[in-house]
Design a protein around this motif. Sequence first.
Motif: not given
Length: 309
Positions: A235-245, A29-31
């Motif tokens: 990691d961006a993919s995992a973060s965007l999944t957290m956002l529902g994107r 997430v930080i990255e």
Amino acid sequence: MHPYIGSGPYCYSNSLAMLLGEHAPATGVIETLTGSPFGFQLENGSTPYFDPAGWHPEIGLTAAIELLGWSCVRSDGGSAAAALDRLRAACAQGPALAGPLEMGLLTYRPNGGIAIGADHYVVVLAVEDDTVLLHDPQGNPFATLPTGAFLEAWRGEQMTYIDTPFVLRSGFVRDRVVSPIDALASAVPQAIRALAGASDTVEEFAEVVARGLAPEIRNLLAIFSIRVGTRRLLDASASLTMLGRIEAATLAAAQSRIVGSLQYPLVVGDDAAFIATLHRLAPGYDRLRRALADFRAHLGGYTSAAGTS
């Protein structure tokens, strides 16, 4: 999406996570908050990095710290003696984040002692007499270095993105409580802007490869750029999944897989396959940008496990 768990050159994100302690989100997430996954640049028209045009770690660290609701004191410059005094005073109050340093001059590392132009960040725990005690996120907790040797590395003389040596962040304060979800949502507009032009730049790099890669560029790609670029996008993919994107997350994961597949043809010298893979990679950045922009325009917000806001 298959998660990746393992080592990688995430020195500034890992260092920041150590500084934030129990309040730190996942390193991935930080990255993502640094903005690094969202773009591709050719420095000086020939040196490839899987991050946005004009981006560098100092920009990324500042962004992540602010998005997470923290502040700190950033100081730099002065003589070596003054910098050491500044470091000693900062560490008397708590750990500090030092960097960029020249990794090759960290002589506790095997074969160290020669500047190689590799930037690095570490967490300095203490300055005890003539010894610096630090956590190096590249696999060396509680490393020690004589103060003189540390100062030589800390100058970062080959780091082109800083104007003065001895960059230090200390005195970290949590100004407001920001959830990882809210921080990521706030970072989306900049990600959309950063992705503009990335597809064209990848195509430009394919032309550079067709003319012949310099050995130092090939080495940079094999040792650093492909590895970190692949992980950033995952990691961006995992973060965007957290956002529902979900569409954007799927596209980021696909980009990550393509970047990862560049490693083998690069190392074995199959430049034709390497170029073909770059042509597959290029349009994905435009698709990712459109997916992020369309989602934002459609919903005006983000979805999370708690619902939509």
